[in-house]
Design an enzyme around this catalytic site. Structure first.
Site, short mmCIF file in Angstrom:
data_model
loop_
_atom_site.label_atom_id
_atom_site.label_comp_id
_atom_site.label_asym_id
_atom_site.label_seq_id
_atom_site.Cartn_x
_atom_site.Cartn_y
_atom_site.Cartn_z
CB CYS A 93 -14.26 -43.71 -25.46
SG CYS A 93 -15.94 -43.50 -24.85
NE ARG A 170 -17.20 -39.41 -21.78
CZ ARG A 170 -16.78 -40.18 -22.77
NH1 ARG A 170 -15.83 -41.08 -22.55
NH2 ARG A 170 -17.27 -40.06 -23.99
#
Ligand code: BEZ
Length: 256
Positions: A93, A170
């Site tokens: 991330c 995601r």
């Protein structure tokens, strides 16, 4: 092979009478109305009543972010890339946030605003953004939604229970100036996204809107575009006389 140990034995009525534990696992607003024998576990089928669909209005929301309260509606008239990440202070991330920060100016040139999201608190987001600045020297210029109660995540189907029940996968939603969902990308927890592809996708959508054309595989700005295939014999004749670069009647390209 999928486990069948928790598979309900009966039809839809059992889905509406779940145990507290099963209710806990599922997301809000889900009503399954199939009349067939369910072939998935309750967790797998638990989804909000209306997930985003290409060509439909993006689900509305109001949310707390690192830049204050926002409403999706505030973005009407411009493009939005709404993306979720699994959790703050995680390496993939963090690499994605550095990459999204790097493309923010290029997106803004195209009239696109970024909007991040995870199921974390405002304080966690703030601490992570400050940490990214301290460790990598990069400012995160876009708001990050603190979706602690999963309200936005469940509206957009960002939690994939098969991957994680507590983190968003995601996901990327491209929303156009009229508030319509134009593209969706879903990546698993373990694969960081390609931000060049996100810019290419925006360029393709904006080229389609501007010129009424489609874009071929691996298209990039400057490449020839596809003239949408003709639907009638008359259009075929017109197409072949129009001076496009045609390999056959259904496969014509042109420059824009
Ligand atoms: C990460 O961002 O590094 C990550 C998050 C969830 C699962 C795997 C990796």
């Amino acid at each position: 092979m999928r486990s069948t140990s928790r598979r309900p034995k009966r039809g839809p009525e059992i889905l509406l009478r779940r145990s507290p534990a099963e209710k806990e696992e599922s997301m809000p607003n889900h009503v399954e109305s199939t009349t067939e024998e369910p072939s998935q576990t309750l967790t797998e089928i638990a989804q909000p009543a209306s997930l985003p669909r290409l060509g439909m209005a993006a689900p509305a929301f109001e949310a707390v972010t690192t830049h204050g309260k926002i409403r999706l509606e505030d973005y009407k008239g411009g493009w939005v890339v709404l993306f979720s990440h699994p959790a703050d202070f995680t390496p993939v991330c963090t690499s994605e946030f550095l990459a999204f920060a790097a493309i923010a100016p290029e997106l803004r040139e195209r009239g696109v605003e970024l909007l991040g999201l995870s199921i974390d608190s405002p304080s966690s987001h703030i601490a992570w953004v400050r940490n990214i600045k301290e460790k990598f020297g990069i400012d995160i210029p876009f708001p990050i939604i603190a979706d602690s109660n999963k309200e936005v995540a469940s509206r957009y189907g960002m939690v994939m229970p098969g991957e994680s029940k507590t983190e968003t996968s995601r996901c990327v939603f491209v929303i156009d100036p009229a508030g319509i969902v134009r593209a969706m990308i879903y990546y698993p927890l373990t694969t960081g996204r390609n931000t060049d592809e996100i810019i290419r996708l925006i360029d393709a959508l904006q080229t389609t809107d501007k010129h009424g054309v489609a874009t071929p595989a691996n298209w990039k700005p400057g490449d020839k575009v596809i003239v949408p295939p003709p639907g009638t014999m008359e259009e075929v004749e017109a197409r072949l006389k129009a001076g496009f670069e045609c390999t056959d009647w259904y496969f014509c390209k042109k420059s824009v």
